[in-house]
Design a protein around this motif. Sequence first.
Motif, short mmCIF file in Angstrom:
data_model
loop_
_atom_site.label_atom_id
_atom_site.label_comp_id
_atom_site.label_asym_id
_atom_site.label_seq_id
_atom_site.Cartn_x
_atom_site.Cartn_y
_atom_site.Cartn_z
N ILE A 123 1.75 28.21 -40.22
CA ILE A 123 0.94 27.05 -39.84
C ILE A 123 1.54 26.34 -38.62
N PHE A 124 0.67 25.99 -37.70
CA PHE A 124 1.07 25.24 -36.50
C PHE A 124 0.28 23.94 -36.43
N SER A 125 0.77 23.02 -35.63
CA SER A 125 0.09 21.75 -35.39
C SER A 125 0.49 21.27 -33.99
N GLN A 126 0.16 20.04 -33.67
CA GLN A 126 0.47 19.52 -32.34
C GLN A 126 1.90 18.99 -32.25
N ILE A 127 2.42 18.97 -31.03
CA ILE A 127 3.72 18.36 -30.78
C ILE A 127 3.60 17.36 -29.63
N LYS A 128 4.44 16.35 -29.67
CA LYS A 128 4.54 15.40 -28.57
C LYS A 128 5.78 15.74 -27.74
N LEU A 129 5.61 15.83 -26.45
CA LEU A 129 6.71 16.14 -25.55
C LEU A 129 7.26 14.87 -24.92
N TYR A 130 8.59 14.77 -24.91
CA TYR A 130 9.27 13.62 -24.31
C TYR A 130 10.35 14.11 -23.35
N GLN A 131 10.64 13.32 -22.34
CA GLN A 131 11.71 13.62 -21.41
C GLN A 131 13.00 12.95 -21.88
N ASP A 132 13.95 13.74 -22.31
CA ASP A 132 15.29 13.30 -22.68
C ASP A 132 15.39 12.45 -23.95
N PHE A 134 13.25 10.02 -27.10
CA PHE A 134 11.98 9.78 -27.78
C PHE A 134 11.58 8.31 -27.66
N LEU A 135 11.25 7.93 -26.44
CA LEU A 135 10.81 6.58 -26.13
C LEU A 135 9.42 6.66 -25.51
N GLU A 136 8.61 5.64 -25.75
CA GLU A 136 7.24 5.67 -25.25
C GLU A 136 7.19 5.86 -23.73
N GLU A 137 8.14 5.24 -23.03
CA GLU A 137 8.13 5.39 -21.57
C GLU A 137 8.53 6.79 -21.12
N ASN A 138 9.08 7.58 -22.04
CA ASN A 138 9.48 8.95 -21.72
C ASN A 138 8.47 9.98 -22.21
N TYR A 139 7.38 9.52 -22.80
CA TYR A 139 6.34 10.42 -23.29
C TYR A 139 5.69 11.18 -22.14
N ILE A 140 5.51 12.49 -22.32
CA ILE A 140 4.91 13.34 -21.28
C ILE A 140 3.48 13.71 -21.64
N LYS A 141 3.30 14.39 -22.78
CA LYS A 141 1.97 14.78 -23.20
C LYS A 141 2.00 15.29 -24.64
N THR A 142 0.82 15.50 -25.20
CA THR A 142 0.66 16.11 -26.51
C THR A 142 0.01 17.46 -26.33
N THR A 143 0.54 18.47 -27.02
CA THR A 143 0.02 19.82 -26.85
C THR A 143 -0.04 20.53 -28.19
N PRO A 144 -1.02 21.44 -28.44
CA PRO A 144 -2.10 21.82 -27.53
C PRO A 144 -3.23 20.80 -27.56
N GLU A 145 -3.97 20.77 -26.47
CA GLU A 145 -5.13 19.88 -26.39
C GLU A 145 -6.44 20.66 -26.39
N ASP A 146 -6.36 21.99 -26.20
CA ASP A 146 -7.58 22.79 -26.01
C ASP A 146 -8.12 23.40 -27.29
N TYR A 147 -7.55 23.08 -28.45
CA TYR A 147 -8.10 23.60 -29.71
C TYR A 147 -9.53 23.08 -29.89
N PRO A 148 -10.50 23.88 -30.37
CA PRO A 148 -10.33 25.24 -30.88
C PRO A 148 -10.51 26.35 -29.85
N LEU A 149 -10.52 26.00 -28.57
CA LEU A 149 -10.74 27.02 -27.54
C LEU A 149 -9.41 27.68 -27.16
N ASN A 150 -8.69 28.15 -28.16
CA ASN A 150 -7.44 28.85 -27.90
C ASN A 150 -7.19 29.86 -29.02
N ILE A 151 -5.99 30.38 -29.07
CA ILE A 151 -5.67 31.45 -30.02
C ILE A 151 -5.75 31.00 -31.48
#
Length: 322
Positions: A123-132, A134-151
Amino acid sequence: MRSLVTITVTTYHSAPYLLETLESAYNQTYLNLALIISDDCSTDETVAIAKKWVEQDRVKARFQHIQILTVPKNTGVSANCNRSIAATDSDYFKFIAGDDILLPNCIEDNMNFVRENPEAKIIFSQIKLYQDQFLEENYIKTTPEDYPLNIMDAALSAADQYKLLLLSDRIHYTPSFFTNKQAILAVGGYDENNKLVEDYPMWLKVTNAGIRLDYFHKVTVGYRIHSKATNNVSNTVLFKPSIFNSFKIRKQVAHPSLPWEIVGSEYHTYMVSKFFTQMNWNKKTKIFEGMYRVSCFYLNPFQYVYALKKRLPMNKQNTFYS
């Protein structure tokens, strides 16, 4: 009582981040948990930090049982994963690296999905990416965003997913991975010959064995991107050095099952990349970008064979050419 779930923290030189990872395991809303910390011969303070943390009364009371696994020499991430699995007593477990975090509802959300989808094993789910950090100002993006148009599209079978994975590793949210222990053991566990890349060969093994990769569209994990990471050079170069290690893995686990012109095309790109590296041309400038694009695509004879085969009526339903 709800089923026991094991959180397995895999570590290697994780000292600066480990406490944050362990606290994220402690703060899970799901109550019936075990904890395994498996270290791959760190030479920093990772093991000492782990031992001190688990000695706290509140920590001992939180988990059904706790284990710290150590080895006398570094064996690689795949072997570290296998040791963790061997020590796991529960049917389901959650891997987390010693520099990432579980969101508070991670285990709860995964087990709710299992109860609603009892056939789900991987089972997989989404992850939040952060730079260095885990602070809101370091948030990059949430992935995947294209579900269900993916594997992970529910319409795809394990066989469909296997073919798509043969073409490329399309799962960039591996930290969310939650699994049934027997599903991993059924395919022989992780390949310990692949010391640095454990996930892509595993996804090929399980889908080829008919085990579908399932997914729910909710964030469960925080993933840390290190600014000082060796491979974090995408802003200055045309391609990352990891392209060569990835090619070696694909040569072993994917190429034997792919059409010859797709394999040939990858060999062509590999040789071009190797040449650019030797000539010190792996630099993101307009000239080198243009040269690399022309060399990898327009001067790649296998691309033209592939384009021709893609137009053949017999290949319209073939995943490799869709």
